[in-house]
Scaffold this active site. Structure first.
Site, short mmCIF file in Angstrom:
data_model
loop_
_atom_site.label_atom_id
_atom_site.label_comp_id
_atom_site.label_asym_id
_atom_site.label_seq_id
_atom_site.Cartn_x
_atom_site.Cartn_y
_atom_site.Cartn_z
N GLU A 190 0.84 -1.23 0.00
CA GLU A 190 0.00 0.00 0.00
C GLU A 190 0.87 1.26 0.00
OE1 GLU A 190 -2.78 -0.45 3.28
OE2 GLU A 190 -4.09 -1.61 1.97
N GLU A 386 -5.21 -8.42 -1.04
CA GLU A 386 -5.87 -8.23 0.26
C GLU A 386 -7.34 -7.91 0.02
OE1 GLU A 386 -4.40 -5.37 3.03
OE2 GLU A 386 -2.32 -5.84 2.57
C1 BGP Z 1 -4.33 -2.97 5.06
C2 BGP Z 1 -2.98 -3.55 5.46
C3 BGP Z 1 -3.02 -4.88 6.08
C4 BGP Z 1 -4.29 -5.21 6.83
C5 BGP Z 1 -5.54 -4.55 6.30
C6 BGP Z 1 -6.70 -4.62 7.27
O1 BGP Z 1 -4.21 -1.59 5.06
O2 BGP Z 1 -2.15 -3.66 4.29
O3 BGP Z 1 -1.85 -4.99 6.87
O4 BGP Z 1 -4.14 -5.11 8.18
O5 BGP Z 1 -5.34 -3.23 5.97
O6 BGP Z 1 -6.64 -3.50 8.11
P1 BGP Z 1 -6.82 -3.70 9.68
O7 BGP Z 1 -5.88 -4.80 10.07
O8 BGP Z 1 -6.48 -2.37 10.27
O9 BGP Z 1 -8.26 -4.09 9.89
#
Ligand code: BGP
Length: 502
Positions: A190, A386
């Site tokens: 990201e 993701e």
């Molecule tokens: C994205 C990240 C991940 C993951 C996901 C979910 O921004 O790349 O690392 O964590 O978000 O977010 P969160 O874990 O804050 O719910």
């Protein structure tokens, strides 16, 4: 409707070292920016910005303690020691691929060493060998919010040009050691999130800058260094093993206009264009003119070394990977409208969409829109690395009935199928948090994404035992039938999600 998923579609799951491994001070590993991420029970979980913000005081506090209760990324789900058990579960699920990240500080504890830490090198040899033994294709992120804290404190993070060489030395070590197991590499997770949480991405501590504009200029400078480092890494990867495929990785933050008012449409277009900027540089090998004009209009100076523009142009990516969780709305009148949280910033609420318990707007069609839009823009293979729903899953008699997760993925997979049918080349889909891990933004364990439940709570209490959720067997069938089962299932009526917490 039938399945258009290609036979070699890389169905899988995704985790990140800093949210799963734990073992934060084991095997010679140095402190990373994730090791200062604090669980803040007093903060609203939907308050994205303060959850991510790390102050100089928090850094000091974290460096002075071995506590891992309020620094949960230090224990993760102990994947470091339990990966064989977890890989066996992923294999049972039929996963073709697993996205992981390599923790930079296991190989270079401070980041500026000339030689790597042999214990760290050995760990990932064991892990990749085990993945191959389980017929699981590794998808490897080199930097997933895990840069060495030492580089932040000593070099001002990525603002310093010296970090480019340190990163490319780390990347070259990874390619030399692991190209025998790994074909797919992502450079920066990201990369567009540098402005949303500059500390974890580029090691910029905003409090160190006299005002917002100089902090913004520092982040653009740090981002330029990451673009350069990504291009050099791409060159090195292919020189070391021509089979290496390199992808950029962005957060797709699809924005809709609230109304047909051309001003709303323009606002949404500007948001989407800014979202694409980061992949544009890594796909087209140059900065879009609108960004250069923004720098001029706002007096932002980004120092470029001689040859930088050639490096960007010569070493561009082979595919575009991205995370997709939600969509958002832009409106010129948004100041007085109801807002929802999101994996970024707040957005005007979309009356047509459900939201997760963390306020993220669930929009499967938005994934199809994004796939078509991105393919038309880049004409490169796309990889969803993701996607998923964080939820307060309940363990009852050893079972977790996560019908809402099955519904979420059924709807998103169907939209991917439609996109493939309409000509989009999609390499794979690694669902986020295929096993429960520590949340990136809130450092909670109870924000669960997995097909596998981990018995651990927000304060690190629990057996660490793993339990298959209902979605485990559902996903197993989807993979086994390469998506055909999505169109054979009897649609169970939509299950209203009730939780004891609501
Ligand atoms: C994205 C990240 C991940 C993951 C996901 C979910 O921004 O790349 O690392 O964590 O978000 O977010 P969160 O874990 O804050 O719910």
């Amino acid at each position: 409707m039938k399945s258009y998923f290609p036979k070699d579609f890389l169905w899988g799951g995704a985790i990140a070292a800093n949210q799963a491994e734990g073992a934060w001070n084991v095997g010679g590993k140095g402190l990373s920016v994730a090791d200062v991420a604090k669980y803040k029970p007093e903060t609203d979980v939907k308050d994205y910005v303060s959850q991510w913000h790390v102050s100089p005081e928090q850094i000091e506090e974290a460096m002075a303690t071995d506590d891992d209760v309020f620094f949960p990324k230090r224990h993760g789900i102990d994947f470091y020691h339990r990966y064989e058990e977890d890989l066996a579960l992923f294999k049972e699920m039929g996963m073709k691929s697993l996205r992981i990240s390599i923790a930079w500080t296991r190989l270079f504890p401070n980041g500026d060493e000339q030689m790597p830490n042999e214990e760290g090198i050995a760990y990932y040899h064991r892990l990749f060998k085990a993945m191959r033994k389980n017929q699981i294709e590794p998808i490897v992120t080199l930097s997933h919010y895990e840069m060495p804290l030492y580089l932040v404190n000593t070099y001002d993070g990525w603002v310093s040009r010296a970090v480019v060489e340190m990163f490319t030395r780390y990347a070259e070590t990874c390619f030399k050691e692991y190209s025998q197991y790994v074909n797919y590499w992502l450079t920066f997770n990201e990369i567009d999130s540098v402005f949303r949480h500059p500390f974890t991405t580029v090691g910029v501590v905003e409090e160190k800058y006299p005002d917002k504009k100089s902090a913004e200029e520092a982040i653009y400078q740090a981002l330029h260094h990451q673009f350069i480092a990504s291009s050099i890494a791409t060159k090195l990867a292919k020189r070391i093993d021509a089979a290496n495929q390199i992808g950029c990785m962005m957060t797709r933050t699809l924005a809709y206009p609230l109304t047909s008012n051309p001003e709303d449409v323009l606002l949404a277009q500007q948001h989407n264009r800014e979202n694409y900027f980061y992949a544009d540089v890594q796909v087209f090998g140059e900065y879009p003119q609108f960004v250069k004009n923004y720098w001029i209009e706002n007096g932002i100076h980004v120092e470029m070394a001689p040859g930088d523009e050639e490096i960007l142009k010569l070493y561009t990516v082979d595919f575009v990977s991205f995370s997709y969780y939600m969509s958002m709305i832009k409106s010129v009148d948004e100041d007085h409208m109801e807002k929802v949280g999101g994996n970024l910033v707040t957005s005007v609420k979309n009356p047509y969409l459900d939201i997760s318990e963390w306020g993220w707007q669930i929009d499967p069609i938005g994934l199809r829109i994004s796939l078509i839009d991105m393919y038309d823009r880049y004409r490169l293979p796309l990889f969803i690395v993701e996607s998923g729903i964080g939820s307060l899953d309940e363990l009852v008699d050893g079972k977790i009935h996560d019908d809402y997760r099955i519904e979420y993925f059924r709807n998103h997979f169907k939209e991917v199928n439609e996109a493939i049918k309409s000509g989009v080349e999609v390499m794979g889909y690694t669902t986020w948090g295929c096993i429960d891990i520590v949340s990136a933004s809130t450092s909670q364990m109870t924000k669960r994404y997995g097909f596998i439940y981990v018995d651990l709570d927000d304060l690190g209490k629990g057996s660490y035992n793993r339990f298959k959720k209902d979605s485990f067997n559902w996903y197993q069938t989807v993979i086994e039938t390469n998506g055909e089962s999505l169109y054979e299932e009897i649609q169970t009526e939509k299950v209203e999600k009730t939780t004891a917490h609501s």
